[in-house]
Design an enzyme around this catalytic site. Sequence first.
Site, PDB file in Angstrom:
ATOM      1  N   CYS A  31      58.130 -43.314 116.810  1.00  0.00           N
ATOM      2  CA  CYS A  31      59.560 -44.071 116.542  1.00  0.00           C
ATOM      3  C   CYS A  31      59.671 -44.480 117.857  1.00  0.00           C
ATOM      4  O   CYS A  31      59.656 -43.873 119.322  1.00  0.00           O
ATOM      5  CB  CYS A  31      60.214 -44.075 115.892  1.00  0.00           C
ATOM      6  SG  CYS A  31      61.990 -44.437 115.885  1.00  0.00           S
ATOM      7  N   ASP A  49      63.236 -44.498 119.085  1.00  0.00           N
ATOM      8  CA  ASP A  49      63.799 -43.701 118.878  1.00  0.00           C
ATOM      9  C   ASP A  49      64.202 -43.248 120.412  1.00  0.00           C
ATOM     10  O   ASP A  49      63.604 -42.846 120.811  1.00  0.00           O
ATOM     11  CB  ASP A  49      64.273 -42.128 118.394  1.00  0.00           C
ATOM     12  CG  ASP A  49      65.498 -41.820 118.240  1.00  0.00           C
ATOM     13  OD1 ASP A  49      66.026 -42.069 117.138  1.00  0.00           O
ATOM     14  OD2 ASP A  49      65.475 -41.288 119.283  1.00  0.00           O
ATOM     15  N   ARG A  68      65.362 -40.287 121.836  1.00  0.00           N
ATOM     16  CA  ARG A  68      65.164 -39.116 121.744  1.00  0.00           C
ATOM     17  C   ARG A  68      63.880 -38.703 121.321  1.00  0.00           C
ATOM     18  O   ARG A  68      63.110 -37.355 121.548  1.00  0.00           O
ATOM     19  CB  ARG A  68      66.358 -38.532 120.516  1.00  0.00           C
ATOM     20  CG  ARG A  68      67.597 -38.880 120.663  1.00  0.00           C
ATOM     21  CD  ARG A  68      68.353 -38.419 119.135  1.00  0.00           C
ATOM     22  NE  ARG A  68      68.383 -39.508 118.427  1.00  0.00           N
ATOM     23  CZ  ARG A  68      68.763 -39.558 117.464  1.00  0.00           C
ATOM     24  NH1 ARG A  68      69.653 -38.577 117.323  1.00  0.00           N
ATOM     25  NH2 ARG A  68      68.114 -40.319 116.457  1.00  0.00           N
ATOM     26  N   HIS A 127      60.957 -38.248 112.936  1.00  0.00           N
ATOM     27  CA  HIS A 127      61.909 -37.722 113.201  1.00  0.00           C
ATOM     28  C   HIS A 127      62.984 -37.517 112.527  1.00  0.00           C
ATOM     29  O   HIS A 127      63.413 -38.951 111.864  1.00  0.00           O
ATOM     30  CB  HIS A 127      62.357 -37.676 114.759  1.00  0.00           C
ATOM     31  CG  HIS A 127      62.347 -39.624 114.810  1.00  0.00           C
ATOM     32  ND1 HIS A 127      64.228 -39.421 114.918  1.00  0.00           N
ATOM     33  CD2 HIS A 127      61.879 -40.113 114.982  1.00  0.00           C
ATOM     34  CE1 HIS A 127      64.298 -39.892 115.204  1.00  0.00           C
ATOM     35  NE2 HIS A 127      63.365 -41.544 115.400  1.00  0.00           N
ATOM     36  N   CYS A 182      66.136 -40.222 111.459  1.00  0.00           N
ATOM     37  CA  CYS A 182      65.711 -41.551 112.229  1.00  0.00           C
ATOM     38  C   CYS A 182      66.411 -42.562 111.670  1.00  0.00           C
ATOM     39  O   CYS A 182      66.562 -43.149 110.626  1.00  0.00           O
ATOM     40  CB  CYS A 182      64.302 -42.003 111.843  1.00  0.00           C
ATOM     41  SG  CYS A 182      63.250 -43.262 112.434  1.00  0.00           S
TER      42      CYS A 182
HETATM   43 ZN   LIG Z   1      63.637 -43.420 114.255  1.00  0.00          ZN
END
Ligand SMILES: [Zn+2]
Length: 213
Positions: A44, A46, A48, A99, A102
């Site tokens: 992803c 993201d 993190r 994750h 999300c």
């Molecule tokens: Zn995500």
Amino acid sequence: MKGDMLNKLLDQNKQWADKMDKAHPDLFERNGKGQQPEVLWIGCSDSRAGEGCVDCLPGTVFVHRNIANMLPYGDLSSLSVVQFAVEVLRVEQIIICGHYDCGGVVATMGNKRLGLMDNWLKHLRDVRARHKDELYSLETLKERCNRLVELNIIAQVHNVKRMAPVVDALAEGRIEVAGVLYDVGTGLLRTLEIPADSNEEDYLVVESNESVE
Ligand SMILES: [Zn+2]
């Protein structure tokens, strides 16, 4: 002030390159000559949840990241990444990493219109729709989101295993595909058990010189 962030990043880059060079004296010289990654990481976007969680050195992991770590049919970008990684780089391991928490999954469990992004998230809505009985048997939104994260990883593992380059590499026994779950709250990764694809044969297409009548 304008430009401050860029200057900060450039400073950080100098420090990082210096630190890496001291810890791994041959790394940049080797990377300057080419790449031989053994892993394809599909994750992803993201901030993190990147491949940094496996403490990888530059040159070891080929990466594709997008919102909610998906490999939709017809997405030229991810299809090209998979083909190049499997046929040219000949990676040994494909990782699909999802994750918890999300944003794409949370949005997909809701019904708020987000604009252009809704078209992308429709692929995830397909997963939600296929599993709505299971998802709505769960009590809280958080439980439903967490389960959709897992179901999406399973769906994407099945998707990548239906792609022709991966079908061939699996048949030759030179690649493995795994689904993993990253916990943004602990930094830990765990493998997700992937059930067999009950529709595998329906997606199997083989090369044939025979004409189809
Ligand atoms: Zn995500």
